[in-house]
Design an enzyme around this catalytic site. Structure first.
Site, PDB file in Angstrom:
ATOM      1  N   TYR A  62     -10.095   2.720   1.748  1.00 51.78           N
ATOM      2  CA  TYR A  62     -10.523   2.678   3.178  1.00 51.78           C
ATOM      3  C   TYR A  62     -11.556   1.549   3.555  1.00 51.78           C
ATOM      4  CZ  TYR A  62      -8.635   7.543   4.016  1.00 51.78           C
ATOM      5  OH  TYR A  62      -7.695   8.620   4.150  1.00 51.78           O
TER       6      TYR A  62
ATOM      7  N   HIS B   1       1.533   4.391  -2.998  1.00 53.68           N
ATOM      8  CA  HIS B   1       1.272   5.788  -2.846  1.00 53.68           C
ATOM      9  C   HIS B   1       2.701   6.304  -3.715  1.00 53.68           C
ATOM     10  CE1 HIS B   1      -2.030   6.333  -0.230  1.00 53.68           C
ATOM     11  NE2 HIS B   1      -1.668   5.931   0.845  1.00 53.68           N
TER      12      HIS B   1
ATOM     13  N   HIS C 271      -5.683   7.384  -2.354  1.00 51.23           N
ATOM     14  CA  HIS C 271      -6.712   6.225  -2.000  1.00 51.23           C
ATOM     15  C   HIS C 271      -7.756   6.276  -3.120  1.00 51.23           C
ATOM     16  CE1 HIS C 271      -4.897   7.188   2.021  1.00 51.23           C
ATOM     17  NE2 HIS C 271      -4.535   5.949   1.663  1.00 51.23           N
TER      18      HIS C 271
ATOM     19  N   HIS D 131       0.982  -1.189  -0.063  1.00 55.90           N
ATOM     20  CA  HIS D 131       0.072  -0.108   0.074  1.00 55.90           C
ATOM     21  C   HIS D 131       0.778   1.422   0.005  1.00 55.90           C
ATOM     22  CE1 HIS D 131      -3.899   2.202   1.448  1.00 55.90           C
ATOM     23  NE2 HIS D 131      -2.709   3.062   1.945  1.00 55.90           N
ATOM     24  N   GLU D 132       1.941   1.256   0.903  1.00 50.02           N
ATOM     25  CA  GLU D 132       2.650   2.603   0.949  1.00 50.02           C
ATOM     26  C   GLU D 132       3.647   2.920  -0.322  1.00 50.02           C
ATOM     27  OE1 GLU D 132       2.016   4.762   3.074  1.00 50.02           O
ATOM     28  OE2 GLU D 132       0.814   3.451   4.532  1.00 50.02           O
TER      29      GLU D 132
END
Lengths: 644, 44
Positions: free
Chosen positions: A148, A93, A99, A89-90
């Site tokens: 999210y 980014h 997101h 996930h990071e």
């Protein structure tokens, strides 16, 4: 994030700062392997490139979005962030992804419940218009690992994000693996044409059987069927759920003579690494003497027709079950994988079957723990009760096992997963180093999708820190289980010692365990492995000096000047003509011979004019001074020639 | 078989995902886990 300037090169330089946890370093390496398997994004240790990602242990998990081109770009993997999905996930980014619920069109798919969001945290639910952020023509993805969860930043118990299609309410917020759309977007953003380490996958659904061929020099053929005499009755990919599909390859040993063989060869494959993992499901319904062997046919200049090399014989008695097998290969030239079925002595009522073949340039998992009727086990195991895998011996000699809480732990409704060292053979254990140093144990619940690239397997890793103490004790956590563990009794009455468990109470929610293909044919499959990651304990070497080639990227020579290394400095060599030349540190100025003549003439004239002016000024001044002196002497003196 | 309970260490302390980890760490980053500088805010 729109803008080519935010893209990284497809091989991203990284640097592990010294404060990173060793387990985190190991999990990051696993995350990089997923990128390599499923995308064209690769990672390499920083060797002096201008921009690189510095991974450090901050307070939490965070990253910038996109390549900010500021040299050292930080990405934090803090305590509690050493999970593969968090790391992926990071890095998504860092590669340029926001997101999912901040997409311009998000209000078409989810409703943000503003009154349920913690005060002051509303900014977390921003969205970006389509001039800032692009969805790359991919539909809204509830299953994105960048989405999210429904409870994000809630101030009570009610969800802050409500999906317009209720079925997706519990889908959002998955932190398992890349979704298909995550990969599609990443591959589109970086113009990927092929993943780095993926080689082939085949579920035999298409008639071309993925380019596989019936080998030469054999006596029989593999057949593409939907069911076989003697079993299996269905394939493994679809488990017979769809009419008209569900094919697998079968070599019948009902007829034919002893020693008859059938070769099934993959298409030509071109490896990048010199190690591969072949994974497939195998159903053995023949005679116990029938056998399956894995060979490779390797091609090189000396053997343009290929040379066969035996890799492994698949052992095991006939069983009414599709069994998962892994075979490690070590091929470095063009090759084919060869499945060789051989009819053994004795009569047979079935044969050998293959399905869901995957070949990738990765290491194979070491151990398989299959849990039958898993849904029933989840429902019927009392909460807070663990079930344990068999003890597995790693290649390093240590034995270990996984403890699974199928119906939640005492503190969480989620499934819990813990790894423990166990006692093994007395002699071997006596020769091992205790406390066990820097062994990373990985517990993966396999998503049994036929295509390895589409799997969203759930995995967690823990690492044995030899210095770690048992809480409230002076004993070492990863010491010999005979010393620090408890004696337990195996199902067959064998007694052994189990060391303390290290893991998580939030391994996976039951709802997610029931989703996708974690359970297939009623069974769940855990893949377990132990790897020595002690090489990650030492600091990552810094680049010795900035590479010379790179210094030239720092300056731009104008007017077709060329950058060269002058000792340790980069300097511009400027273009020179017959009567002109460029000069300056960036070749930004031009001069010529004509310019020299003009300069000489102009400077001569200037000097002449200046001297003339000076002379005139001196003469005028002297004249004035003389005149004043004469006036001071009273009208002046007449000079005569007295000697004339 | 039922066994005596061994010591178990929960590395997550019940925190289900990275946003829970960041909140527990007292972080109030942009969108929970994004480092966002002023220039980016202005551009956006």
């Amino acid at each position: 994030l729109i803008g080519d300037q935010y893209l990284w090169p497809t091989t991203v330089p990284y640097y592990f700062e010294d404060d990173l946890d060793i387990n985190a370093k190991g999990v990051i390496m696993k995350a990089f392997e997923q990128y390599r398997l499923k995308t064209c994004i690769d990672y390499k240790p920083w060797s002096g490139e201008k921009n690189y990602i510095s991974v450090f242990k901050g307070s939490g998990c965070f990253s910038s979005v996109g390549n900010q081109r500021k040299g050292k770009q930080t990405l934090s993997i803090g305590a509690g962030c050493d999970r593969i999905a968090t790391i992926e996930h990071e890095f998504l980014h860092a590669l340029g992804f926001w997101h999912e619920q901040s997409r311009a069109d998000r209000d078409d798919y989810v409703t943000i419940m503003w009154d349920r969001i913690q005060a002051g945290r509303e900014h977390n639910f921003n969205k970006y218009d389509d001039t800032t952020s692009s969805s790359l023509n991919v539909p809204y993805d509830y299953g994105s690992m960048m989405h999210y969860s429904k409870t994000a930043f809630q101030n009570g118990t009610e969800p802050t994000i409500v999906t317009k299609i209720p079925a997706f309410s519990d889908v959002i917020g998955q932190r398992m693996e890349f979704s298909d759309s995550d990969l599609l977007k990443l591959n589109r953003l970086y113009n990927c044409t092929r993943p780095t380490t993926f080689l082939d996958t085949c579920d035999f659904e298409l008639e071309n059987i993925c380019g596989m061929i019936q080998g030469q020099g054999d006596n029989a053929d593999w057949e593409r069927v939907t069911k076989a005499t003697g079993g299996p009755d269905t394939d493994y990919s679809n488990m017979g759920r769809c009419t008209g599909t569900g094919y697998f390859m079968h070599f019948s040993t009902v007829s034919g003579s002893e020693g008859h063989t059938a070769l099934l060869e993959s298409r030509l494959l071109y490896p990048n690494r010199n190690y591969q993992c072949l994974q497939f499901f195998y159903y053995h319904s023949g005679n116990p003497n029938d056998k399956l062997e894995i060979w490779v046919r390797e091609y090189n200049e000396a053997n343009p027709s290929g040379t066969l090399r035996m890799i492994e014989t698949i052992t095991g008695l006939p069983e009414t079950l599709w069994q998962l097998h892994h075979v490690s290969l070590n091929v470095s030239t063009k090759f084919r994988v060869v499945f060789k079925g051989t009819k053994g002595a004795g009569s047979s009522t079935g044969g050998l079957s293959l399905d869901d073949v995957n070949l990738s340039e990765t290491t194979c998992p070491e151990h398989v723990w299959r849990i039958k009727n898993f849904k029933s086990i989840m429902e019927n195991t009392p909460r807070g009760t663990a079930i344990y895998s068999p003890r597995f011996r790693s290649k390093y000699g240590y034995t270990f096992q996984m403890g699974l809480y199928p119906n939640g732990t005492e503190t969480s409704k989620d499934m819990g997963a813990f790894a423990s060292l166990t006692s093994g053979d007395d002699v071997i254990d006596g020769e091992l180093t205790w406390p066990c140093p820097w062994m990373q144990i990985t517990m993966m619940l396999m998503d049994q999708n036929a295509d390895i690239r589409k799997r969203m397997s759930n995995q967690r890793s823990v690492t044995s820190d030899p210095n770690q103490k048992v809480e409230g004790s002076t004993m070492f956590f990863w010491d010999n289980p005979r010393k620090v563990g408890m004696e337990v009794t195996d199902g067959d009455g064998t007694k052994y010692f189990r060391g303390p468990g290290f893991g998580t109470s939030v391994y996976l929610t039951q709802a997610r365990a029931l989703s996708r293909e974690f359970i297939k044919g009623g069974d769940a499959i855990f893949l377990l492995s132990m790897e020595d990651i002690s090489h990650l304990v030492s600091s990552q070497p810094l680049p010795p000096t900035t590479p010379t080639d790179d210094l030239c990227t720092l300056i731009k020579c104008e007017n077709d000047g060329v950058c060269v290394m002058d000792g340790v400095k980069a300097a511009c060599r400027c273009v020179v003509g017959d009567d002109w030349w460029y000069y300056g540190d960036r070749c930004q100025f031009k001069s010529s011979n004509q310019d020299g003549v003009v300069t000489a003439v102009v400077s001569t004239v200037v000097v002449f004019v200046v001297m003339l002016v000076v002379t005139v000024v001196i003469v005028v001044c002297m004249k004035k001074k003389f005149k004043k002196k004469m006036n001071d002497m009273g009208g002046g003196t007449t000079t005569q020639n007295n000697y004339a | 078989l039922p066994t005596s309970k061994v010591t178990e260490y929960d590395v997550d302390g019940g925190k289900e995902d990275l946003f829970a980890v960041n909140q527990a760490a007292g972080l109030d980053l942009f969108e929970g886990d994004i480092l966002y500088d002023e220039e980016q805010v202005r551009n956006s």
